[in-house]
Design a protein around this motif. Structure first.
Motif, short mmCIF file in Angstrom:
data_model
loop_
_atom_site.label_atom_id
_atom_site.label_comp_id
_atom_site.label_asym_id
_atom_site.label_seq_id
_atom_site.Cartn_x
_atom_site.Cartn_y
_atom_site.Cartn_z
N TRP A 268 0.80 -1.22 0.00
CA TRP A 268 0.00 0.00 0.00
C TRP A 268 0.83 1.27 0.00
O TRP A 268 0.29 2.36 -0.14
N GLY A 269 2.14 1.14 0.16
CA GLY A 269 3.00 2.31 0.19
C GLY A 269 4.01 2.32 -0.94
O GLY A 269 3.82 2.98 -1.96
N MET A 270 5.08 1.56 -0.77
CA MET A 270 6.16 1.55 -1.75
C MET A 270 5.69 1.16 -3.15
O MET A 270 6.03 1.81 -4.14
N PHE A 271 4.91 0.09 -3.23
CA PHE A 271 4.48 -0.39 -4.55
C PHE A 271 3.56 0.61 -5.25
O PHE A 271 3.53 0.67 -6.48
N LYS A 272 2.80 1.39 -4.46
CA LYS A 272 1.95 2.43 -5.06
C LYS A 272 2.79 3.50 -5.74
O LYS A 272 2.42 4.02 -6.79
N ALA A 273 3.93 3.83 -5.13
CA ALA A 273 4.82 4.81 -5.74
C ALA A 273 5.46 4.25 -7.01
O ALA A 273 5.61 4.95 -8.01
N LEU A 274 5.85 2.98 -6.97
CA LEU A 274 6.49 2.36 -8.12
C LEU A 274 5.52 2.16 -9.28
O LEU A 274 5.95 2.03 -10.44
N SER A 275 4.23 2.09 -8.97
CA SER A 275 3.21 1.90 -10.01
C SER A 275 2.23 3.07 -10.01
O SER A 275 1.03 2.88 -10.21
N LEU B 212 13.77 -5.70 -3.13
CA LEU B 212 13.08 -5.61 -4.42
C LEU B 212 13.98 -5.03 -5.49
O LEU B 212 13.94 -5.45 -6.66
N ASP B 213 14.80 -4.06 -5.11
CA ASP B 213 15.72 -3.36 -6.01
C ASP B 213 15.03 -2.96 -7.32
O ASP B 213 15.45 -3.34 -8.41
N PRO B 214 13.96 -2.16 -7.23
CA PRO B 214 13.15 -1.86 -8.42
C PRO B 214 13.87 -1.02 -9.47
O PRO B 214 13.52 -1.06 -10.66
N HIS B 215 14.87 -0.28 -9.06
CA HIS B 215 15.58 0.60 -10.01
C HIS B 215 16.99 0.11 -10.32
O HIS B 215 17.76 0.81 -10.97
N GLY B 216 17.35 -1.07 -9.82
CA GLY B 216 18.66 -1.65 -10.11
C GLY B 216 19.81 -1.00 -9.39
O GLY B 216 20.97 -1.25 -9.74
N ASN B 217 19.55 -0.19 -8.35
CA ASN B 217 20.62 0.50 -7.65
C ASN B 217 21.51 -0.47 -6.87
O ASN B 217 22.73 -0.32 -6.84
#
Length: 206
Positions: free
Chosen positions: A78-85, A158-163
């Motif tokens: 409800w927080g992080m994933f909402k920002a990523l999507s 999760l490393d969504p941005h590959g950092n």
């Protein structure tokens, strides 16, 4: 009002941060369910529901346990994933947005409740107790610090941005479902289990 702000304040603040409507505002279930639960808890004949939930240490632990599960879900799904999507593109590539939205979704409601003194007889704006005291102390601001740490851990896993992968080539990011599972287990361990162990140790020492 205090319960709704505490329960939904974090995801509401997160929605404002990324510029999109609050989830509870876009359905016909969430807010009515919270209101119905409040009436059932406080006005059910004979206080049957309250007494059932408060009947033993086991039922109180169960309520806390399920609350901590929702805490882990709030930080991630409800927080992080909402920002990523997010509905619009700007927040999606931002690590800052992901981390901040995860953190605020986990503790924003409690901060808002403290800031407005919603559980006091007189409502007034004050500095939240959770933001006072030493940064590394767990006696104050436990929820704020736990939410921040779990948000950082979830982002790294999760490393969504590959950092993280850019710094550690052997890093294998987890799926979103796996990250939610880790967050739920983590929050249960640092809150419910920690509280139970502390109580048992205290009882043993007495």
């Amino acid at each position: 009002v205090a319960i709704v702000v505490t329960a939904l304040g974090g995801t509401t603040a997160m929605s404002f941060l990324i510029g999109q409507p609050c989830g509870w505002l876009c359905d016909n279930q969430t807010l009515p369910m919270y209101i119905a639960a409040w009436f059932a808890l406080h006005h059910f004949p004979g206080d049957l529901i309250f007494n059932a939930l408060d009947s033993s240490a086991a039922t109180r632990f169960a309520v806390t346990f399920f609350d901590d599960i929702s805490w882990g879900v709030a930080i991630t799904k409800w927080g992080m994933f909402k920002a990523l999507s997010a509905m619009h593109e700007s927040p999606r590539p931002s690590g800052v947005a992901a981390l901040l939205c995860g953190w605020i979704a986990g503790c924003g409601g409690g901060l808002a409740q403290q800031m407005c003194s919603l559980v006091s007889a007189e409502w007034k704006l004050v500095a939240p107790d959770s933001l006072k005291g030493p940064c590394l102390s767990l006696s104050r601001g436990f929820g704020v610090k736990a939410s921040a740490l779990m948000s950082c851990l979830a982002y790294c896993l999760l490393d969504p941005h590959g950092n993280v992968t850019a710094m550690v080539s052997t890093w294998q990011p987890l799926s979103r479902d796996d990250v939610i599972f880790v967050a739920v287990v983590g929050m249960v361990c640092v809150a419910s289990v920690r509280g139970l162990v502390t109580q048992l140790v205290g009882d043993y020492m007495r």
